[in-house]
Design an enzyme around this catalytic site. Sequence first.
Site, PDB file in Angstrom:
ATOM      1  CG  ASP A  67      31.300 -57.662  52.179  1.00 33.54           C
ATOM      2  OD1 ASP A  67      30.292 -57.761  51.437  1.00 33.54           O
ATOM      3  OD2 ASP A  67      32.423 -58.063  51.840  1.00 33.54           O
ATOM      4  CG  ASN A  92      21.105 -47.813  46.598  1.00 30.19           C
ATOM      5  OD1 ASN A  92      20.729 -47.585  45.444  1.00 30.19           O
ATOM      6  ND2 ASN A  92      22.364 -47.632  46.976  1.00 30.19           N
ATOM      7  CE1 TYR A 157      22.129 -55.245  38.967  1.00 26.47           C
ATOM      8  CE2 TYR A 157      21.209 -54.976  36.774  1.00 26.47           C
ATOM      9  CZ  TYR A 157      21.458 -54.479  38.032  1.00 26.47           C
ATOM     10  OH  TYR A 157      21.018 -53.221  38.378  1.00 26.47           O
ATOM     11  CE  LYS A 161      19.470 -54.858  41.109  1.00 27.93           C
ATOM     12  NZ  LYS A 161      19.428 -53.967  42.273  1.00 27.93           N
TER      13      LYS A 161
HETATM   14  N1  NAP Z   1      23.538 -47.251  37.692  1.00 25.81           N
HETATM   15  C1  NAP Z   1      22.665 -47.917  36.957  1.00 25.81           C
HETATM   16  O1  NAP Z   1      22.689 -47.868  35.712  1.00 25.81           O
HETATM   17  C2  NAP Z   1      21.574 -48.718  37.638  1.00 25.81           C
HETATM   18  C3  NAP Z   1      20.436 -49.059  36.892  1.00 25.81           C
HETATM   19  C4  NAP Z   1      19.425 -49.784  37.514  1.00 25.81           C
HETATM   20  C5  NAP Z   1      19.552 -50.152  38.836  1.00 25.81           C
HETATM   21  N2  NAP Z   1      20.666 -49.827  39.531  1.00 25.81           N
HETATM   22  C6  NAP Z   1      20.770 -50.273  40.925  1.00 25.81           C
HETATM   23  O2  NAP Z   1      21.021 -49.157  41.749  1.00 25.81           O
HETATM   24  C7  NAP Z   1      21.615 -49.605  42.959  1.00 25.81           C
HETATM   25  C8  NAP Z   1      22.753 -48.658  43.327  1.00 25.81           C
HETATM   26  O3  NAP Z   1      23.778 -48.772  42.357  1.00 25.81           O
HETATM   27  P1  NAP Z   1      24.525 -47.500  41.751  1.00 25.81           P
HETATM   28  O4  NAP Z   1      24.087 -47.368  40.351  1.00 25.81           O
HETATM   29  O5  NAP Z   1      24.419 -46.339  42.644  1.00 25.81           O
HETATM   30  O6  NAP Z   1      26.017 -48.088  41.694  1.00 25.81           O
HETATM   31  P2  NAP Z   1      27.337 -47.723  42.515  1.00 25.81           P
HETATM   32  O7  NAP Z   1      27.680 -46.292  42.329  1.00 25.81           O
HETATM   33  O8  NAP Z   1      28.348 -48.742  42.084  1.00 25.81           O
HETATM   34  O9  NAP Z   1      26.918 -47.968  44.029  1.00 25.81           O
HETATM   35  C9  NAP Z   1      26.742 -49.263  44.553  1.00 25.81           C
HETATM   36  C10 NAP Z   1      26.669 -49.195  46.054  1.00 25.81           C
HETATM   37  O10 NAP Z   1      26.464 -50.526  46.571  1.00 25.81           O
HETATM   38  C11 NAP Z   1      27.409 -50.774  47.592  1.00 25.81           C
HETATM   39  N3  NAP Z   1      27.801 -52.167  47.656  1.00 25.81           N
HETATM   40  C12 NAP Z   1      28.211 -52.975  46.633  1.00 25.81           C
HETATM   41  N4  NAP Z   1      28.590 -54.169  47.104  1.00 25.81           N
HETATM   42  C13 NAP Z   1      28.419 -54.123  48.459  1.00 25.81           C
HETATM   43  C14 NAP Z   1      28.664 -55.052  49.503  1.00 25.81           C
HETATM   44  N5  NAP Z   1      29.190 -56.265  49.289  1.00 25.81           N
HETATM   45  N6  NAP Z   1      28.381 -54.674  50.781  1.00 25.81           N
HETATM   46  C15 NAP Z   1      27.895 -53.432  51.026  1.00 25.81           C
HETATM   47  N7  NAP Z   1      27.636 -52.517  50.079  1.00 25.81           N
HETATM   48  C16 NAP Z   1      27.915 -52.859  48.805  1.00 25.81           C
HETATM   49  C17 NAP Z   1      28.624 -49.894  47.225  1.00 25.81           C
HETATM   50  O11 NAP Z   1      29.344 -49.567  48.416  1.00 25.81           O
HETATM   51  P3  NAP Z   1      30.829 -50.079  48.795  1.00 25.81           P
HETATM   52  O12 NAP Z   1      31.538 -50.429  47.505  1.00 25.81           O
HETATM   53  O13 NAP Z   1      31.437 -48.935  49.530  1.00 25.81           O
HETATM   54  O14 NAP Z   1      30.585 -51.256  49.683  1.00 25.81           O
HETATM   55  C18 NAP Z   1      27.948 -48.643  46.679  1.00 25.81           C
HETATM   56  O15 NAP Z   1      27.638 -47.759  47.695  1.00 25.81           O
HETATM   57  C19 NAP Z   1      22.044 -51.054  42.718  1.00 25.81           C
HETATM   58  O16 NAP Z   1      21.139 -51.912  43.378  1.00 25.81           O
HETATM   59  C20 NAP Z   1      21.923 -51.210  41.219  1.00 25.81           C
HETATM   60  O17 NAP Z   1      21.622 -52.527  40.845  1.00 25.81           O
HETATM   61  C21 NAP Z   1      21.678 -49.106  38.976  1.00 25.81           C
END
Ligand code: NAP
Length: 268
Positions: A67, A92, A157, A161
């Site tokens: 975590d 990530n 957020y 970023k």
């Molecule tokens: N999707 C978008 O629109 C978007 C746009 C721009 C940037 N991003 C960035 O892309 C990255 C990946 O996000 P995603 O879009 O793939 O979202 P996602 O599907 O919600 O994945 C988020 C990941 O982060 C992990 N995570 C969250 N809190 C955590 C914690 N306390 N400890 C360990 N792991 C944690 C989650 O794993 P567990 O829950 O299993 O721990 C999951 O694997 C993020 O940094 C996000 O800010 C996303």
Amino acid sequence: MASFQERYGPWALITGASSGIGAEFADQLAERGINLVLVARRRDRLETLGGELERRNKIQVRIAMADLSKPDFMTPIRPITESLDIGLLVNNAGFGLAGNFLQHDLRRELDLLNVNCRAPLILTHEFGRQMTKRKRGGIIFVSSVSGYIATPLEASYAASKVYELFLAESLWYELKKEGVDVLALCPGSTITEFHDVAGSRAVAAMAVKPVVDLALKKLGKKPSAIPGRHNRLLVSLVKLTPRRLNTVLAGRVMKNLVLEGEKDRQAT
Ligand SMILES: NC(=O)c1ccc[n+]([C@@H]2O[C@H](COP(=O)([O-])OP(=O)(O)OC[C@H]3O[C@@H](n4cnc5c(N)ncnc54)[C@H](OP(=O)(O)O)[C@@H]3O)[C@@H](O)[C@H]2O)c1
């Protein structure tokens, strides 16, 4: 020209590999023959993904259930990685919190700061030192187009970023001479679990594949990369427009997205 494996070594560590963009990084790196350390909280998902990738690609996968919001999150990661040559780090893991800042639980806000900023800082310091000793490596920070725009109703957020974007771009310059490539990947809306977790709605969302394709293509070539022509256009416009106007417009867009996100949740 050196192959991807020669350039970045035999092992990569990906945080947030249990879902979305992180799981796609795992898939694409496995296809390149890179062994993986997958980090997240949901062990079942990591084990299922890791098992599939090992079978399909003849690579090794190690799981680190951690975590990243916790002060001692390195404790489960260190014993798994200490004997490995981690040549690529993908910072990530991350999440957003949509809505009024003052109405959020302060502990969730601090978790966000820890996961999105503190954890990448610590991981980069730890594995970056090892990479510079080997004179090779790569570090990817998954930032966001939100790093270019102050965003009311997703205030901390967007701030987190910017932190990742500036850390990555600065380290791109610092570590280049040490043989380590650094990239800030700045996706716009992407189809993952992100918006459900944040409490907003995705618009003009991209699939994860082109997002990760671009990151692996641009690593070592550019300090930052924005997937999708519409997102690049948005960032170009933002640079030409007064910051105050950008903030006002971002606030209006977010207000709608938060309302739509609430409707989506009520409907399910
Ligand atoms: N999707 C978008 O629109 C978007 C746009 C721009 C940037 N991003 C960035 O892309 C990255 C990946 O996000 P995603 O879009 O793939 O979202 P996602 O599907 O919600 O994945 C988020 C990941 O982060 C992990 N995570 C969250 N809190 C955590 C914690 N306390 N400890 C360990 N792991 C944690 C989650 O794993 P567990 O829950 O299993 O721990 C999951 O694997 C993020 O940094 C996000 O800010 C996303």
